[in-house]
Design a protein around this motif. Structure first.
Motif, mmCIF file in Angstrom:
data_model
loop_
_atom_site.group_PDB
_atom_site.id
_atom_site.type_symbol
_atom_site.label_atom_id
_atom_site.label_comp_id
_atom_site.label_asym_id
_atom_site.label_seq_id
_atom_site.Cartn_x
_atom_site.Cartn_y
_atom_site.Cartn_z
ATOM 1 N N ILE A 101 0.863 -1.189 0.000
ATOM 2 C CA ILE A 101 0.000 0.000 0.000
ATOM 3 C C ILE A 101 0.891 1.228 0.000
ATOM 4 C CG2 ILE A 101 -1.785 1.298 1.214
ATOM 5 C CD1 ILE A 101 -2.598 -1.329 2.588
ATOM 6 N N GLU A 102 0.771 2.037 -1.048
ATOM 7 C CA GLU A 102 1.598 3.236 -1.190
ATOM 8 C C GLU A 102 0.696 4.450 -1.375
ATOM 9 O OE1 GLU A 102 4.127 4.940 -0.488
ATOM 10 O OE2 GLU A 102 5.677 4.154 -1.806
ATOM 11 N N ASP A 103 1.131 5.594 -0.852
ATOM 12 C CA ASP A 103 0.347 6.806 -1.032
ATOM 13 C C ASP A 103 0.488 7.357 -2.437
ATOM 14 O OD1 ASP A 103 3.002 7.537 -0.584
ATOM 15 O OD2 ASP A 103 2.516 9.279 0.634
ATOM 16 N N ILE A 104 1.728 7.402 -2.934
ATOM 17 C CA ILE A 104 1.957 7.985 -4.264
ATOM 18 C C ILE A 104 3.152 7.307 -4.920
ATOM 19 C CG2 ILE A 104 3.362 9.872 -3.306
ATOM 20 C CD1 ILE A 104 2.168 11.651 -5.575
ATOM 21 N N ILE A 105 3.005 7.013 -6.186
ATOM 22 C CA ILE A 105 4.123 6.514 -6.979
ATOM 23 C C ILE A 105 4.463 7.619 -7.961
ATOM 24 C CG2 ILE A 105 4.949 4.767 -8.595
ATOM 25 C CD1 ILE A 105 3.088 2.774 -7.177
ATOM 26 N N ASP A 106 5.644 8.182 -7.771
ATOM 27 C CA ASP A 106 6.094 9.339 -8.533
ATOM 28 C C ASP A 106 7.077 8.863 -9.604
ATOM 29 O OD1 ASP A 106 7.213 11.809 -9.349
ATOM 30 O OD2 ASP A 106 6.912 12.680 -7.382
ATOM 31 N N SER A 107 8.345 8.764 -9.288
ATOM 32 C CA SER A 107 9.338 8.274 -10.253
ATOM 33 C C SER A 107 9.263 6.761 -10.402
ATOM 34 C CB SER A 107 10.744 8.671 -9.810
ATOM 35 O OG SER A 107 11.098 7.959 -8.634
ATOM 36 N N GLY A 108 8.753 6.081 -9.374
ATOM 37 C CA GLY A 108 8.687 4.625 -9.365
ATOM 38 C C GLY A 108 9.918 3.980 -8.764
ATOM 39 N N LEU A 109 10.959 4.764 -8.489
ATOM 40 C CA LEU A 109 12.223 4.217 -7.982
ATOM 41 C C LEU A 109 12.073 3.577 -6.605
ATOM 42 C CD1 LEU A 109 14.619 7.066 -9.167
ATOM 43 C CD2 LEU A 109 14.361 4.779 -10.164
ATOM 44 N N THR A 110 11.355 4.238 -5.699
ATOM 45 C CA THR A 110 11.153 3.683 -4.363
ATOM 46 C C THR A 110 10.401 2.362 -4.447
ATOM 47 O OG1 THR A 110 11.118 5.904 -3.403
ATOM 48 C CG2 THR A 110 10.182 4.127 -2.067
ATOM 49 N N MET A 111 9.313 2.340 -5.223
ATOM 50 C CA MET A 111 8.519 1.118 -5.336
ATOM 51 C C MET A 111 9.329 0.006 -5.983
ATOM 52 S SD MET A 111 5.827 -0.548 -4.631
ATOM 53 C CE MET A 111 4.874 0.786 -3.938
ATOM 54 N N GLN A 112 10.111 0.313 -7.001
ATOM 55 C CA GLN A 112 10.926 -0.694 -7.657
ATOM 56 C C GLN A 112 11.895 -1.334 -6.651
ATOM 57 O OE1 GLN A 112 14.020 0.574 -10.500
ATOM 58 N NE2 GLN A 112 13.181 -0.961 -11.903
ATOM 59 N N GLU A 113 12.563 -0.503 -5.855
ATOM 60 C CA GLU A 113 13.489 -1.026 -4.850
ATOM 61 C C GLU A 113 12.771 -1.831 -3.784
ATOM 62 O OE1 GLU A 113 16.753 0.861 -3.093
ATOM 63 O OE2 GLU A 113 17.220 2.061 -4.865
#
Length: 179
Positions: A101-113
């Motif tokens: 569960i994420e608030d915002i996916i911006d660049s996607g880098l955090t989610m990818q990691e």
């Protein structure tokens, strides 16, 4: 309240509290339907997703668990470009369906990691539920299973999202007003 001031910036309402709650409820119903019988583990990414996670979980109608992880890549209004693990996971995910569960996916880098990190725990399936996605700012290809809203590349606050720690308590989502 159409305009608010957070720290030194003005913000205008972009998503109302009512519209957010309706879309979150729809998303929770879809997740419940899709994951019926799977007993998923939800992982809320702190700090920003705590409001979304709470509302989403209240709408989940299937047996499930929730845990919290904390990754960070922002300082103020800008991404630092590096991702730091701040708080780890202390629950077995082996053989489980995991919904991040994420608030915002911006660049996607955090989610990818985060997704790469979570693979070490051998889940059966990894899914992503994000309140907001900025498709125009994505730097990596991600499969996002549940998106409540796609938004432009504006800086926003409210509903758990902050500007240097402030504005998380606003019940709607507000976009910065340049001026």
């Amino acid at each position: 309240m159409d305009l608010v001031t957070v720290k030194d910036k003005q913000f205008a309402i972009s998503l109302s509290e009512e519209r957010i709650r309706q879309r979150v409820a729809e998303t929770a119903a879809q997740i419940s339907q899709d994951l019926e019988g799977k007993n998923p583990v939800f992982l809320a990414v702190l700090n920003g997703s705590f409001v979304f996670a709470a509302d989403l979980m209240r709408g989940i109608s299937i047996p499930c668990e929730i845990n919290f992880v904390r990754f960070s890549s922002y300082e103020g209004m800008n991404s630092t470009g590096s991702v730091k693990e701040l708080l780890g996971l202390n629950q077995s995910l082996k053989g489980r369906t995991v919904v991040v569960i994420e608030d915002i996916i911006d660049s996607g880098l955090t989610m990818q990691e985060l997704l790469v990190y979570l693979q070490k725990f051998e889940p059966t399936d990894l899914k992503v539920a994000s309140l907001l996605v900025k498709p125009g700012n994505m730097q990596v290809k991600l499969d996002i299973d549940y998106t409540c809203f796609e938004i432009p590349n504006d800086f926003i606050v409210g509903y758990g999202l902050d500007y240097d720690g402030f504005g998380r308590n606003l019940p709607a989502i507000y976009t910065v007003v340049e001026g």
